[in-house]
Scaffold this motif. Sequence first.
Motif, PDB file in Angstrom:
ATOM      1  N   VAL A  77       0.800  -1.235   0.000  1.00 63.68           N
ATOM      2  CA  VAL A  77       0.000   0.000   0.000  1.00 63.68           C
ATOM      3  C   VAL A  77       0.829   1.281   0.000  1.00 63.68           C
ATOM      4  CG1 VAL A  77      -2.027  -1.094   1.038  1.00 63.68           C
ATOM      5  CG2 VAL A  77      -0.311  -0.005   2.526  1.00 63.68           C
ATOM      6  N   THR A  78       2.166   1.155   0.001  1.00 65.94           N
ATOM      7  CA  THR A  78       2.969   2.370  -0.145  1.00 65.94           C
ATOM      8  C   THR A  78       3.164   2.723  -1.622  1.00 65.94           C
ATOM      9  OG1 THR A  78       5.047   1.121  -0.153  1.00 65.94           O
ATOM     10  CG2 THR A  78       4.270   1.928   1.988  1.00 65.94           C
TER      11      THR A  78
ATOM     12  N   SER B 220      -2.801   5.156   3.302  1.00 67.87           N
ATOM     13  CA  SER B 220      -3.183   3.949   2.540  1.00 67.87           C
ATOM     14  C   SER B 220      -4.700   3.805   2.466  1.00 67.87           C
ATOM     15  CB  SER B 220      -2.554   2.700   3.155  1.00 67.87           C
ATOM     16  OG  SER B 220      -3.046   2.485   4.457  1.00 67.87           O
TER      17      SER B 220
END
Length: 256
Positions: free
Chosen positions: A67-68, A124
């Motif tokens: 999610v980065t 996120s």
Amino acid sequence: NLSLEGRTYVVMGVANKRSIAWGISQALHDAGARLIFTYASERFEKPVKDLATTLDRQDSLFYECDVTDDAAINATFDQIQQDVGTIHGLAHCIAFAKREELNGEFVNTSRDGFLLSQNISAYSLVAVARAAQPLMTEGGGIVTLTYLGGERVVQNYNVMGVAKASLDASMRYLANDLGKHGIRVNAISAGPIRTVSAKGVGDFNTILKKIEEESPLRKTVSQEEVGDTAYYLLSDLSRAVTGEIIHVDSGYNILG
Ligand code: 0WD
């Protein structure tokens, strides 16, 4: 309607059988839902798949999604759209902070540690909600997991507390934006549960003991109990609830 038959939910953040995300997965599965799992890296592929084989249904889908990485998020949801079309909801069960910053004084938080925890634990949700929205053509629910340390000072929670405050506010702004699409966004503030992530928090046993001794219900909470509230928030029973934080913490948060 209590049944989730014919519905598909994305669950992000199953690391092992102790993960809160796994408690949520079981509750949704038992209610009849089809599950889609995402995991941070290849390292978690086998553990997640092994867990999913213990379910009655064997039609789960699996995707790697760090999610980065915006490109990874977009690619994951594009692929999910191709593979299943519509989804009915999503559980975001992801957080991260540097271990050395979950101890001692918050004042010592580094800039990169602060930004890292905001990135993985709060931003996120925004990125994932944006990517999921086009797939939620029939409306639905998004649930995230937060903690009391975002509302008030909890010893050692430090940088993660500030990330949870940011997550809570993001959840409310997302609820406002996505409501017009029939999408509700809520958070569960879970009491402390022994998981891999929880091990990183300094003196976690003391926090657990306090819940056992002082909370109104005098007991800690389980992954299954959080799962049942997620089920409620992802089902039609909660159809008029959005932008809300529900505490699943044996009532601990009401104490002064
Ligand atoms: O006491 C507790 N355990 C509480 C946890 C009390 C209240 C809230 N929470 C929250 C956590 O802050 C987190 O938001 O619940 C959520 C889930 O945490 P957990 O179940 O305690 O922890 P864990 O089992 O370690 O799962 C954390 C997940 C892992 O899943 P995957 O399958 O992806 O490995 O967060 C993941 C981590 O790897 N994660 C990421 N996922 C995608 N991209 C990333 C990333 N960059 N970084 C961490």
